[in-house]
Design an enzyme around this catalytic site. Structure first.
Site, mmCIF file in Angstrom:
data_model
loop_
_atom_site.group_PDB
_atom_site.id
_atom_site.type_symbol
_atom_site.label_atom_id
_atom_site.label_comp_id
_atom_site.label_asym_id
_atom_site.label_seq_id
_atom_site.Cartn_x
_atom_site.Cartn_y
_atom_site.Cartn_z
ATOM 1 N N HIS A 177 9.003 10.580 -0.983
ATOM 2 C CA HIS A 177 7.580 10.947 -1.030
ATOM 3 C C HIS A 177 7.105 11.428 0.346
ATOM 4 C CE1 HIS A 177 7.729 7.897 -4.411
ATOM 5 N NE2 HIS A 177 7.239 8.957 -5.005
ATOM 6 N N HIS A 211 8.486 6.036 -0.983
ATOM 7 C CA HIS A 211 9.702 5.941 -0.158
ATOM 8 C C HIS A 211 9.832 7.243 0.635
ATOM 9 C CE1 HIS A 211 11.319 8.512 -3.268
ATOM 10 N NE2 HIS A 211 11.030 7.595 -4.183
#
Ligand code: PAF
Length: 298
Positions: A49, A46
């Site tokens: 990250h 997501h």
């Protein structure tokens, strides 16, 4: 959303499954003196990250992201089984972000004797056993075991972790210190949804109602941070717990205002190194979050 700066060395994302293949690809880059960054993940990527990838690109020449759902850090086999694994989506995201390598080893590659446990036990200090360590016994031995193996495989100069797993970063820094590892650990800020929910791969499990209820975690933490100088520690915690207990479907595991090194609750306010941490089950999904209240580095 992020200012990605893909390295000019490798424009196309290379997908790698074995440590031998990885070493063959990275050795020539290392020999050229290029700085290698590792972003370890368990996938289901997501924006949190992606912010780590973007930070890594700024500080290194080559970015390796690992995707490995590490069995030794799960205390509940059902949790391991249902952990999301949207690999195609993850690879697409990494390619779009200009990440250079994705390392996706098999369980056998990382743990040749699996499911036979390996003999890994490291002294991570007393902070291993509080908060998450109390609710997920042995979790940080599993986390440090895999991070050590990933460090060995990638041999990064620098590795990036999210502040959302505050205790995890502390444990990894303790491992690096205990084993004298030559890798710099960088912590990146929590990325939140617009309404305050900390981004997490587990959010995918939240029903519509859980999603609404989950907002109470960040709400309680923000209340503490915003009112830290106004109320006593006891009143801050009492009110924040009331905020949570008012929401059905949310079961609190812990809410604490702690010293950021020991993770023990503070008994008097100090002007530095203070963090509020929370863990709660929202429906069937366990979420964690934290806010740094004050921090003085160095
Ligand atoms: O934070 C995670 O996703 C994992 O704990 C990590 C650091 C990749 C180790 O498996």
């Amino acid at each position: 959303m992020y200012n990605f700066a893909p390295s000019k060395q490798h424009k196309i994302l290379e997908v790698i499954a074995t440590t031998t293949e990885l070493e063959n690809s990275l050795m020539p880059l290392r020999a050229k003196g290029l700085k290698i960054a590792l972003v370890p993940t368990m996938g289901a990527l997501h924006h949190g990250h992606l912010s780590l990838i973007a930070a890594a690109q700024k500080q290194a020449d080559v970015v390796v992201c690992s995707i490995f759902v590490n069995p030794t850090q799960f205390t509940d086999p059902k949790d391991l089984e249902k952990y999301p694994r949207p690999l195609e989506h993850d690879i697409k995201m990494l390619a779009e972000a200009g990440c250079n390598f994705v390392f996706m080893p098999t369980v056998e590659e990382m743990y040749p004797s699996y499911p036979e446990p390996e003999n890994w036990k490291i002294n991570l200090g007393n902070a291993e056993f509080v908060l998450e360590g109390e609710f997920r016994k042995g979790h940080y031995q599993g986390v440090t075991q895999i991070v050590f193996k990933l460090f060995n495989a990638v041999k990064p100069n620098v590795a990036f972790f999210g502040q959302k797993d505050f205790q995890q970063v502390l444990m990894i820094k303790n491992m690096v210190a205990v084993l004298n590892l030559d890798v710099q650990i960088v912590t990146c800020p929590i990325i939140r949804e617009e309404d305050g929910l900390a981004m997490s791969s587990r959010n995918i499990h939240l029903s519509e109602e859980d999603r609404e209820n989950s907002l109470v975690l960040s709400k309680a933490l923000f209340f503490i941070a915003e009112n830290y100088h106004r109320y006593s520690l006891e009143d801050l915690l009492t009110t924040a717990k009331q905020i949570i207990n008012n929401v059905p479907g949310v079961a609190l595991d812990y809410l604490t205002i702690a010293n950021g090194d020991t993770l023990l609750p503070i008994t008097t306010k100090t002007g530095h190194n203070t963090v509020a941490l929370i863990a709660a089950k929202v429906g069937e999904t366990r979420l964690i979050d934290n806010v740094i209240i004050n921090w003085i580095v160095g």
